[in-house]
Design a protein around this motif. Structure first.
Motif, PDB file in Angstrom:
ATOM      1  N   ILE A  60       0.759  -1.305   0.033  1.00  0.00           N
ATOM      2  CA  ILE A  60      -0.040   0.073  -0.072  1.00  0.00           C
ATOM      3  C   ILE A  60       0.858   1.245   0.061  1.00  0.00           C
ATOM      4  O   ILE A  60       0.679   2.098  -0.597  1.00  0.00           O
ATOM      5  N   THR A  61       1.977   0.990   0.851  1.00  0.00           N
ATOM      6  CA  THR A  61       2.866   2.294   0.935  1.00  0.00           C
ATOM      7  C   THR A  61       3.232   2.681  -0.602  1.00  0.00           C
ATOM      8  O   THR A  61       3.633   3.874  -0.906  1.00  0.00           O
ATOM      9  N   ILE A  62       3.915   1.642  -1.663  1.00  0.00           N
ATOM     10  CA  ILE A  62       4.393   1.932  -2.517  1.00  0.00           C
ATOM     11  C   ILE A  62       3.442   2.286  -3.753  1.00  0.00           C
ATOM     12  O   ILE A  62       3.738   3.209  -4.478  1.00  0.00           O
ATOM     13  N   LEU A  63       2.047   1.680  -3.439  1.00  0.00           N
ATOM     14  CA  LEU A  63       0.928   2.420  -4.138  1.00  0.00           C
ATOM     15  C   LEU A  63       0.693   3.837  -4.031  1.00  0.00           C
ATOM     16  O   LEU A  63       0.572   4.550  -5.057  1.00  0.00           O
ATOM     17  N   ALA A  64       0.661   4.336  -2.956  1.00  0.00           N
ATOM     18  CA  ALA A  64       0.579   5.793  -2.564  1.00  0.00           C
ATOM     19  C   ALA A  64       2.122   6.426  -3.019  1.00  0.00           C
ATOM     20  O   ALA A  64       1.694   7.615  -3.662  1.00  0.00           O
ATOM     21  N   VAL A  65       3.251   5.838  -2.962  1.00  0.00           N
ATOM     22  CA  VAL A  65       4.513   6.578  -3.617  1.00  0.00           C
ATOM     23  C   VAL A  65       4.283   6.847  -4.986  1.00  0.00           C
ATOM     24  O   VAL A  65       4.570   7.791  -5.415  1.00  0.00           O
ATOM     25  N   PHE A  66       3.753   5.658  -5.648  1.00  0.00           N
ATOM     26  CA  PHE A  66       3.538   5.862  -7.264  1.00  0.00           C
ATOM     27  C   PHE A  66       2.639   6.908  -7.654  1.00  0.00           C
ATOM     28  O   PHE A  66       2.695   7.527  -8.531  1.00  0.00           O
ATOM     29  N   GLY A  67       1.484   6.931  -6.811  1.00  0.00           N
ATOM     30  CA  GLY A  67       0.453   8.012  -7.216  1.00  0.00           C
ATOM     31  C   GLY A  67       0.881   9.427  -6.828  1.00  0.00           C
ATOM     32  O   GLY A  67       0.648  10.297  -7.647  1.00  0.00           O
ATOM     33  N   TYR A 110       8.179  -5.657  -5.005  1.00  0.00           N
ATOM     34  CA  TYR A 110       6.759  -4.836  -4.825  1.00  0.00           C
ATOM     35  C   TYR A 110       6.841  -3.671  -5.819  1.00  0.00           C
ATOM     36  O   TYR A 110       5.648  -3.274  -6.189  1.00  0.00           O
ATOM     37  N   LEU A 111       8.219  -3.010  -5.652  1.00  0.00           N
ATOM     38  CA  LEU A 111       8.272  -1.968  -6.625  1.00  0.00           C
ATOM     39  C   LEU A 111       7.806  -2.316  -8.098  1.00  0.00           C
ATOM     40  O   LEU A 111       7.361  -1.486  -8.865  1.00  0.00           O
ATOM     41  N   GLY A 112       8.145  -3.443  -8.396  1.00  0.00           N
ATOM     42  CA  GLY A 112       7.795  -3.920  -9.742  1.00  0.00           C
ATOM     43  C   GLY A 112       6.293  -4.295  -9.796  1.00  0.00           C
ATOM     44  O   GLY A 112       5.680  -3.681 -10.687  1.00  0.00           O
ATOM     45  N   TYR A 113       5.834  -5.069  -8.811  1.00  0.00           N
ATOM     46  CA  TYR A 113       4.470  -5.485  -8.889  1.00  0.00           C
ATOM     47  C   TYR A 113       3.548  -4.264  -8.886  1.00  0.00           C
ATOM     48  O   TYR A 113       2.654  -3.810  -9.814  1.00  0.00           O
ATOM     49  N   VAL A 114       3.735  -3.270  -8.084  1.00  0.00           N
ATOM     50  CA  VAL A 114       2.856  -2.170  -7.889  1.00  0.00           C
ATOM     51  C   VAL A 114       3.151  -1.229  -8.930  1.00  0.00           C
ATOM     52  O   VAL A 114       2.323  -0.530  -9.255  1.00  0.00           O
ATOM     53  N   GLY A 115       4.555  -1.236  -9.487  1.00  0.00           N
ATOM     54  CA  GLY A 115       4.638  -0.003 -10.636  1.00  0.00           C
ATOM     55  C   GLY A 115       3.570  -0.453 -11.765  1.00  0.00           C
ATOM     56  O   GLY A 115       3.323   0.546 -12.503  1.00  0.00           O
ATOM     57  N   PHE A 116       3.342  -1.619 -11.919  1.00  0.00           N
ATOM     58  CA  PHE A 116       2.410  -2.131 -12.941  1.00  0.00           C
ATOM     59  C   PHE A 116       1.115  -1.483 -12.783  1.00  0.00           C
ATOM     60  O   PHE A 116       0.379  -1.462 -13.826  1.00  0.00           O
ATOM     61  N   ARG A 128       5.198   4.755 -21.065  1.00  0.00           N
ATOM     62  CA  ARG A 128       6.642   3.947 -20.972  1.00  0.00           C
ATOM     63  C   ARG A 128       7.504   4.236 -19.646  1.00  0.00           C
ATOM     64  O   ARG A 128       7.984   3.115 -19.127  1.00  0.00           O
ATOM     65  N   PRO A 129       7.470   5.438 -19.216  1.00  0.00           N
ATOM     66  CA  PRO A 129       8.658   5.360 -18.291  1.00  0.00           C
ATOM     67  C   PRO A 129       8.108   4.720 -16.817  1.00  0.00           C
ATOM     68  O   PRO A 129       8.996   4.097 -15.989  1.00  0.00           O
ATOM     69  N   TRP A 130       6.944   4.673 -16.647  1.00  0.00           N
ATOM     70  CA  TRP A 130       6.238   4.037 -15.561  1.00  0.00           C
ATOM     71  C   TRP A 130       6.373   2.624 -15.649  1.00  0.00           C
ATOM     72  O   TRP A 130       6.636   1.787 -14.503  1.00  0.00           O
ATOM     73  N   THR A 131       6.090   2.170 -16.859  1.00  0.00           N
ATOM     74  CA  THR A 131       6.299   0.719 -17.205  1.00  0.00           C
ATOM     75  C   THR A 131       7.796   0.244 -16.918  1.00  0.00           C
ATOM     76  O   THR A 131       8.084  -0.723 -16.589  1.00  0.00           O
ATOM     77  N   LEU A 132       8.612   1.166 -17.539  1.00  0.00           N
ATOM     78  CA  LEU A 132      10.067   0.681 -17.370  1.00  0.00           C
ATOM     79  C   LEU A 132      10.654   0.653 -16.200  1.00  0.00           C
ATOM     80  O   LEU A 132      11.387  -0.252 -15.661  1.00  0.00           O
ATOM     81  N   ALA A 133      10.224   1.889 -15.271  1.00  0.00           N
ATOM     82  CA  ALA A 133      10.306   1.608 -13.797  1.00  0.00           C
ATOM     83  C   ALA A 133      10.087   0.284 -13.203  1.00  0.00           C
ATOM     84  O   ALA A 133      10.907  -0.391 -12.378  1.00  0.00           O
ATOM     85  N   VAL A 172      12.123  -2.368 -14.545  1.00  0.00           N
ATOM     86  CA  VAL A 172      13.534  -2.284 -13.840  1.00  0.00           C
ATOM     87  C   VAL A 172      13.466  -2.920 -12.229  1.00  0.00           C
ATOM     88  O   VAL A 172      14.282  -4.025 -12.077  1.00  0.00           O
ATOM     89  N   PHE A 173      12.482  -2.579 -11.672  1.00  0.00           N
ATOM     90  CA  PHE A 173      12.215  -3.147 -10.003  1.00  0.00           C
ATOM     91  C   PHE A 173      12.048  -4.725  -9.921  1.00  0.00           C
ATOM     92  O   PHE A 173      12.817  -5.261  -9.451  1.00  0.00           O
ATOM     93  N   LEU A 174      11.131  -4.943 -11.038  1.00  0.00           N
ATOM     94  CA  LEU A 174      10.652  -6.284 -11.101  1.00  0.00           C
ATOM     95  C   LEU A 174      11.740  -6.993 -11.521  1.00  0.00           C
ATOM     96  O   LEU A 174      12.226  -8.431 -10.796  1.00  0.00           O
ATOM     97  N   THR A 175      12.624  -6.879 -12.415  1.00  0.00           N
ATOM     98  CA  THR A 175      13.848  -7.447 -12.916  1.00  0.00           C
ATOM     99  C   THR A 175      14.897  -7.829 -11.749  1.00  0.00           C
ATOM    100  O   THR A 175      15.441  -8.883 -11.293  1.00  0.00           O
ATOM    101  N   GLY A 176      15.120  -6.595 -11.056  1.00  0.00           N
ATOM    102  CA  GLY A 176      16.083  -6.663  -9.985  1.00  0.00           C
ATOM    103  C   GLY A 176      15.435  -7.483  -8.908  1.00  0.00           C
ATOM    104  O   GLY A 176      16.284  -8.115  -8.021  1.00  0.00           O
ATOM    105  N   GLY A 177      14.179  -7.459  -8.291  1.00  0.00           N
ATOM    106  CA  GLY A 177      13.701  -8.486  -7.579  1.00  0.00           C
ATOM    107  C   GLY A 177      13.747  -9.837  -7.768  1.00  0.00           C
ATOM    108  O   GLY A 177      14.033 -10.650  -6.865  1.00  0.00           O
TER     109      GLY A 177
END
Length: 662
Positions: A100-107, A177-183, A208-213, A216-221
């Motif tokens: 939820i925190t990451i959801l709020a950060v992306f928003g 989670y940064l990858g999951y929630v980023g999508f 594109r930049p949001w998907t790319l971010a 990147v996070f999901l790949t790293g995770g």
């Protein structure tokens, strides 16, 4: 008191999220700039409140406040500080709060960096993001409260699962989670575009930049998780097609397809409906992964919860979110204009082939993951779907995709010349065939796996094809060196990102092929002073001793490893037994070389022979995999720095400005 503040902050965040989910959406429909403008302040307020809640739970862990049930169940005073903090998300309730925190950060990030977004699209996207947040806030408040009190408070806690007390696993969940929630941000933009009824090049540029971010996070995770499994579980492997591994891999495949599809929308105004479909699918698979990990329907070393009530809630959330999205897609997608036409033999055609194969691969993994669950639920008997199925079905799908990856960037948009492109790739073709033949010869022909030579040739094809494309663009050997360097400096960063990602994938394929085909393993009961030779490396067990740790006791073996009679390394694998909870873990000792990893594991004492069970490996080219995935992440980060992602799409911005003046 601090725990109550965290709980109250979550309740306030729910109220703010409800405002953000409704008023801006209504304002966008009415064209009311004031109501649309509420999306920004509410997203900031929501992030502040959720951050306060997360900080409150972190404080409870750091101070070992065992009056909080969540802390008592998942922490202990003897734990090192890193694992006290990691314990915040090393459990079901805390990991949901992190989500939820990451959801709020992306928003909030869209509010901060999306100033050039059209007000209507921005308001709708943030409203959709808030709707997702409302669902998860209801979930955590009604079924998974992390601030529930325990009275009387125990003197100490139960401790964290020892498997999670590792640096790799400390950072793996936040990255994942940064990858999951980023999508979720790409999903929100997709739903906003469907509501608005417009998908164009400008929309693709913003997505594109949001998907790319997220990618990147999901790949790293995923890489962190694979690396942890490689050195912590002690089985000498790095991927087992575990259901939880698959849960992260499926959205990665869909997200990779989405990245490539968005390029076609941006450049050629085509594949609009397909791109929207992929955006919904990528986030849908992220939600499905959440359901699998937290519902108790699967058993894994890193699955969190087994409460059926929670599983039903997540399943309902999944059905509403994804079912509603696909229903909206079914109604609105036919109205999206198709845009420019293109020949199958073109860059668009190559990207579409990439998309189809990636999507099919994700579907294959989904089928193999869910089929045993359905079979069990329908009383069809226990079905086990493991590595043989995935390797025999998924891997062949990726072969034509990798072949096309070297050809696609050299193709022209709209209509390409395949014969001409293959002619420019003749050096890459020749060298790839040479490497394939050399690999076949060196492994002793049919004495080794038949597919290994093909895998090494495929890796060489992708790497060489990528280098040929770079050489063509900078006119290497066709123009003065200074001119080629100047051309290289003018190439966009997104292109360099693609180069790094494709080259990294080539290294990964080589490492994965070699480690799967030619791994050498020896398992035995080994006595003190006894020497075992594995792939030219001689392991002599010199000593076994007990070594106390911060919150465990380790049985450590000391191996002297020689190569051709010369000292190579001293290796110290260990088996730890933690005090709280009292569970064992394996700590492999690994010495990396350019050609592979020397890998040692020590187990229990063999009471019959008086020796110790040891597992000794040589894993060829495994370091190439880690370097390759690092290049892939670096490629994504390089693409993110491209100026076009920061300035948005000026064409649409001018159109909006002209419309406002009119």
């Amino acid at each position: 008191m601090i725990a109550e503040i965290g709980h109250f902050a979550l309740i306030l965040a729910l109220a703010v999220a409800l405002l953000q989910a409704t008023l801006p959406l209504i304002g966008a429909q009415r064209g009311d700039p004031v109501w649309m403008g509420l999306s920004g302040p509410t997203s900031v307020a929501q992030m502040v409140l959720v951050t306060v809640s997360f900080a409150a739970l972190t404080h409870a862990y750091v101070t070992s406040d065992f009056s909080v049930l969540n802390v008592a169940q998942n922490s202990h005073t003897d734990k090192p500080m890193l694992y006290k903090v990691a314990g915040v998300w090393g459990n079901h309730e805390g990991s949901l709060l992190l989500w939820i925190t990451i959801l709020a950060v992306f928003g909030c990030a869209v509010t901060a960096f999306g100033r050039n977004l059209p007000p209507g699209l921005k308001a709708r996207a943030l409203a959709v993001q808030a709707i997702i947040t409302v669902g998860f806030l209801l979930f955590i408040l009604f079924t998974s409260n992390p601030f529930e009190r325990l009275d009387p408070a125990p003197m100490n806690g139960n401790g964290l699962n020892p498997l999670l007390q590792d640096p790799g696993l400390a950072f793996h969940p936040p990255m994942l989670y940064l990858g999951y929630v980023g999508f979720s941000m790409a999903f929100s933009f997709a739903i906003a575009a469907l509501i608005e009824g417009r998908v164009d090049a400008a929309w693709a540029r913003w997505v594109r930049p949001w998907t790319l971010a997220a990618w990147v996070f999901l790949t790293g995770g995923i890489v962190l998780g694979s690396w942890w499994a490689y050195y912590e579980l002690g089985w000498g492997g790095w991927w087992y097609w575990d259901p939880v591994e698959n849960a992260s891999f499926m959205p990665w495949l869909a997200g990779t397809a989405l990245l490539h599809s968005a390029v076609v929308v941006e450049k050629r105004d085509a594949l609009k409906a397909w791109t929207i479909f992929l955006a919904i699918t990528a986030f849908g698979l992220s939600l499905l992964g959440t359901f699998l990990v937290r519902s108790g329907v699967i058993t894994s070393v890193h699955a969190f919860a087994s409460d059926p009530t929670r599983g039903v809630f997540i399943l309902a959330l999944l059905v509403v979110a994804i079912g509603g999205s696909f229903t909206l897609f079914a109604f609105r997608a036919p109205n999206l204009k198709t845009g420019g036409l293109f020949s199958p033999v073109s860059r668009e055609g190559a990207l579409l082939l990439n998309n189809v194969l990636m999507a099919t691969g994700a579907g294959t993994v989904l089928l193999g993951t869910l089929y045993p669950l359905f079979a069990d639920a329908l009383d069809l008997g226990k079905v086990s779907v493991g590595p043989p199925f995935f390797n025999s079905v998924f891997v062949p799908l990726m072969v034509p995709m990798v072949l096309a990856m070297a050809v696609g960037p050299l193709m022209s948009w709209k209509r390409g010349d395949l014969a001409g492109v293959l002619g420019r790739l003749k050096i890459a073709i020749g060298l790839s065939l040479v490497i394939t033949a050399a690999t076949w010869f060196l492994q002793g022909g049919s004495a080794g796996p038949w597919w290994a030579a093909g895998g090494m040739g495929l890796a060489a094809w992708l790497l060489l094809g990528t280098l040929v494309d770079l050489a063509e663009r900078v006119r290497l050997f066709k123009a003065p060196l200074s001119d080629s360097l100047a051309r290289a400096g003018r190439l966009p960063r997104s292109y360099w990102g693609m180069m790094l990602a494709h080259g990294g994938l080539a290294l990964f394929i080589a490492g994965a092929t070699a480690s799967s085909a030619w791994k050498v393993e020896a398992v035995q009961s080994q006595k003190i002073g006894e020497a075992i030779t594995v792939s030219g490396y001689t392991f002599t067990l010199k000593e076994v001793k007990d070594v106390p740790g911060a919150n465990y006791l380790a049985t450590e073996g000391i191996f002297e490893v020689t190569k051709d009679g010369k000292f190579f390394a001293e290796m110290r694998p260990a088996k730890r037994v933690y005090r709280q909870p009292p569970r064992p873990t394996t700590e492999a000792a690994i010495e990396g070389t350019f050609l592979g990893d020397v890998y040692a594991v020590i187990g229990d004492k063999d009471v019959v022979s008086g020796g110790y069970v040891t597992r000794l490996y040589f894993n060829p080219l495994v370091p190439w995999m880690w370097v390759g995935t690092l290049f892939m992440v670096l490629g994504g980060l390089t693409s993110l720095t491209d100026r076009r992602h920061r300035i948005g799409a000026p064409t649409r911005a001018r159109a909006v400005a002209q419309a406002a003046k009119a």
